[in-house]
Scaffold this motif. Structure first.
Motif, PDB file in Angstrom:
ATOM      1  N   VAL B   4       0.838  -1.197   0.000  1.00 62.78           N
ATOM      2  CA  VAL B   4       0.000   0.000   0.000  1.00 62.78           C
ATOM      3  C   VAL B   4       0.876   1.251   0.000  1.00 62.78           C
ATOM      4  O   VAL B   4       1.839   1.352   0.781  1.00 62.78           O
ATOM      5  CB  VAL B   4      -0.950   0.025   1.222  1.00 62.78           C
ATOM      6  CG1 VAL B   4      -1.595   1.400   1.376  1.00 62.78           C
ATOM      7  CG2 VAL B   4      -2.040  -1.036   1.071  1.00 62.78           C
ATOM      8  N   ILE B   5       0.579   2.178  -0.903  1.00 62.18           N
ATOM      9  CA  ILE B   5       1.214   3.494  -0.877  1.00 62.18           C
ATOM     10  C   ILE B   5       0.220   4.449  -0.230  1.00 62.18           C
ATOM     11  O   ILE B   5      -0.909   4.591  -0.696  1.00 62.18           O
ATOM     12  CB  ILE B   5       1.558   3.982  -2.307  1.00 62.18           C
ATOM     13  CG1 ILE B   5       2.498   2.980  -3.002  1.00 62.18           C
ATOM     14  CG2 ILE B   5       2.196   5.376  -2.255  1.00 62.18           C
ATOM     15  CD1 ILE B   5       2.774   3.302  -4.470  1.00 62.18           C
ATOM     16  N   ILE B   6       0.630   5.045   0.883  1.00 63.92           N
ATOM     17  CA  ILE B   6      -0.286   5.942   1.593  1.00 63.92           C
ATOM     18  C   ILE B   6      -0.541   7.169   0.732  1.00 63.92           C
ATOM     19  O   ILE B   6       0.383   7.870   0.314  1.00 63.92           O
ATOM     20  CB  ILE B   6       0.291   6.353   2.970  1.00 63.92           C
ATOM     21  CG1 ILE B   6       0.518   5.108   3.829  1.00 63.92           C
ATOM     22  CG2 ILE B   6      -0.660   7.326   3.668  1.00 63.92           C
ATOM     23  CD1 ILE B   6       1.094   5.397   5.210  1.00 63.92           C
ATOM     24  N   ASN B   7      -1.818   7.402   0.467  1.00 63.74           N
ATOM     25  CA  ASN B   7      -2.227   8.476  -0.442  1.00 63.74           C
ATOM     26  C   ASN B   7      -2.919   9.566   0.375  1.00 63.74           C
ATOM     27  O   ASN B   7      -4.104   9.482   0.637  1.00 63.74           O
ATOM     28  CB  ASN B   7      -3.178   7.879  -1.491  1.00 63.74           C
ATOM     29  CG  ASN B   7      -3.616   8.909  -2.512  1.00 63.74           C
ATOM     30  OD1 ASN B   7      -3.037   9.987  -2.602  1.00 63.74           O
ATOM     31  ND2 ASN B   7      -4.641   8.585  -3.268  1.00 63.74           N
ATOM     32  N   TYR B   8      -2.142  10.553   0.817  1.00 64.70           N
ATOM     33  CA  TYR B   8      -2.727  11.598   1.665  1.00 64.70           C
ATOM     34  C   TYR B   8      -2.650  12.969   1.007  1.00 64.70           C
ATOM     35  O   TYR B   8      -2.854  13.986   1.652  1.00 64.70           O
ATOM     36  CB  TYR B   8      -2.061  11.617   3.048  1.00 64.70           C
ATOM     37  CG  TYR B   8      -0.579  11.926   3.052  1.00 64.70           C
ATOM     38  CD1 TYR B   8       0.340  10.988   2.607  1.00 64.70           C
ATOM     39  CD2 TYR B   8      -0.098  13.153   3.511  1.00 64.70           C
ATOM     40  CE1 TYR B   8       1.696  11.266   2.595  1.00 64.70           C
ATOM     41  CE2 TYR B   8       1.253  13.436   3.518  1.00 64.70           C
ATOM     42  CZ  TYR B   8       2.143  12.489   3.060  1.00 64.70           C
ATOM     43  OH  TYR B   8       3.485  12.768   3.055  1.00 64.70           O
ATOM     44  N   GLY B   9      -2.362  12.978  -0.293  1.00 61.72           N
ATOM     45  CA  GLY B   9      -2.430  14.228  -1.038  1.00 61.72           C
ATOM     46  C   GLY B   9      -1.099  14.933  -1.214  1.00 61.72           C
ATOM     47  O   GLY B   9      -1.042  15.983  -1.838  1.00 61.72           O
TER      48      GLY B   9
END
Lengths: 254, 193
Positions: B4-9
């Protein structure tokens, strides 16, 4: 250990409607007009970064740029900058989302300098390259637009300092006097830029021989050197260039 | 392998996703805590300004989640910096996974450092089969000070920590996803942890 950030060698590819335009003479390419194939080759041969300059004249042509950027990001494992026709936050957002590492702006920054601040604030200085084309007019370096055809009132050094203040992360300086001559880079102006600014300077315009690259790093104090035809036509193989730079005690990635 | 690649903007996650795709792994982009917790490996990316990135993390509650993760976590660039104690950039409080402060390079050197520099003093399975003084691509104005948790150093103005490790947490200042075949080897090593 090496205690120096290395000097970068950057091939520049002109793109029109999603295809490379300048004749490219790479024997081992299936399709020399395909920017992805060419970019992969350059990455293999030791290029440190790539610049893609969109010279499409139409909106449809520009739209193909997004597909190209996406494909390059998918297949190429070195950083790349995209320039040409970028004039808004939306343009930049779209290109970065496609996987571009940096974008370069030129005339849109001259027309509206606040754009540099807006882009640096929103995306970070690290991805904002300001390209400046200038000509030496009676001893005064004057910024030009539209490939050197339209003079502005801006002085190269003043303008470069201004965009640094506004948040540019890097300057790509092309001397229109040297561009296409194969007579060497504009090293005096480059050295002055490098001394007066505290952000990296990319030298562009005039590459013809390996010695020209040595000179632009030593005399011109450039952080990176960009060229097109000497690389595309195989006149200067990148591996040979880097070996020669190393022999001249210039730090390069080998 | 669930990656998972953390996608927080914050930042250029496309490049990281593509780099793993080149290695044959389809990474999932997510900001869902349950999905992140259930992953085998987690990438914590980041490009941009520390304070606004930290605000985005807090807004999604991920600031509390990340330090509790048990699987291998790799912070890249700003991701690594946010895993530290604090950053001079925007006077930001970090996640304090690594006990080190992030400072700005002085104007004695060009800032940002932009380009290829070497990584040395390598000590971590993350650098299996990576040679000392291998070249990595870096773009940054702020750095982690040399510290006990460092697993690689780079010299720019001085020696600083260009990679950190504590338990299952790894952080790299450089961009393995943009560092040619050597960078790809580091990503492979991370997947093999």
């Amino acid at each position: 250990m090496t205690d120096m950030l290395t000097k970068r060698i950057i091939p520049c590819l002109d793109i029109k409607n999603g295809r490379t335009v300048k004749g490219v003479n790479f024997v081992d390419l299936r399709d020399a007009g395909d920017p992805v194939e060419l970019a992969k080759q350059y990455a293999l041969k030791g290029a440190d970064e790539l610049v893609f300059l969109d010279i499409s004249a139409t909106l449809e042509g520009r739209k193909t740029m997004h597909d190209m950027v996406l494909k390059v990001a998918e297949h190429v494992n070195i950083p790349f900058t995209v320039g040409g026709g970028i004039s808004s936050i939306e343009d930049v957002d779209a290109l970065l989302k496609c996987g571009a590492d940096k974008i370069s702006i030129n005339s849109s920054a001259v027309k509206r300098p606040e754009l540099v601040n807006e882009l640096a604030n929103k995306f970070g200085s690290q991805c904002v390259v300001v390209a400046i084309d200038a000509k030496n007019v009676d001893g005064n370096w004057i910024v030009h637009l539209a490939g050197g055809t339209i003079p502005t009132k801006l002085n190269l050094f003043d303008w470069a300092k201004e965009v640094e203040q506004r948040g540019a992360g890097e300057i790509l300086f092309t001397s229109m006097d040297n561009d296409g001559t194969k007579d060497g880079f504009a090293n005096d102006a480059l050295a002055k830029l490098s001394e007066e600014l505290n952000i990296p300077i990319i030298a562009s315009g005039g590459a013809g021989t390996i010695q020209h690259f040595v000179d632009t790093f030593k005399k011109g104090k450039a952080d990176a050197a960009l060229a097109a035809s000497v690389f595309h036509f195989g006149e200067i193989p990148i591996s040979e260039l880097k070996e020669a730079l190393k022999e001249n005690n210039i730090a390069v990635r080998l | 392998m669930k990656l998972v690649i953390i996608n927080y903007g914050a930042g250029n996650i496309k490049s990281i996703q593509f780099a793993f795709k080149r290695l044959g792994v389809d990474a999932i982009l997510s900001n869902n805590p349950e999905e992140i917790k259930a992953a085998d490996k987690v990438i914590f990316p980041g490009v941009g300004e520390a304070n606004s990135a930290m605000k985005m993390l807090r807004a999604s509650g991920l600031d509390a989640l990340i330090p509790t993760l048990k699987q291998p976590v790799l912070g890249i660039c700003l991701g690594m910096q946010l895993m530290c104690k604090s950053s001079e950039e925007g006077n930001t409080k970090g996640l304090s996974i690594f006990n080190v402060a992030i400072k700005r390079f002085s104007n004695a050197v060009k800032v940002p450092q932009m380009g290829w520099n070497t990584i040395s003093d390598l000590k971590s399975p993350l650098f299996k089969d990576i040679k000392e003084d291998a070249f990595m691509y870096l773009v940054h104005s702020f750095y982690a000070e040399a510290c006990i948790e460092q697993i690689a150093t780079t010299n720019y103005e001085f020696n600083y920590a260009s990679a950190l490790q504590k338990d299952n947490f790894y952080g790299v200042q450089f961009h393995p996803e943009k560092s040619s075949v050597v960078g790809e080897q580091i990503l492979k090593n991370f997947l093999a942890l």
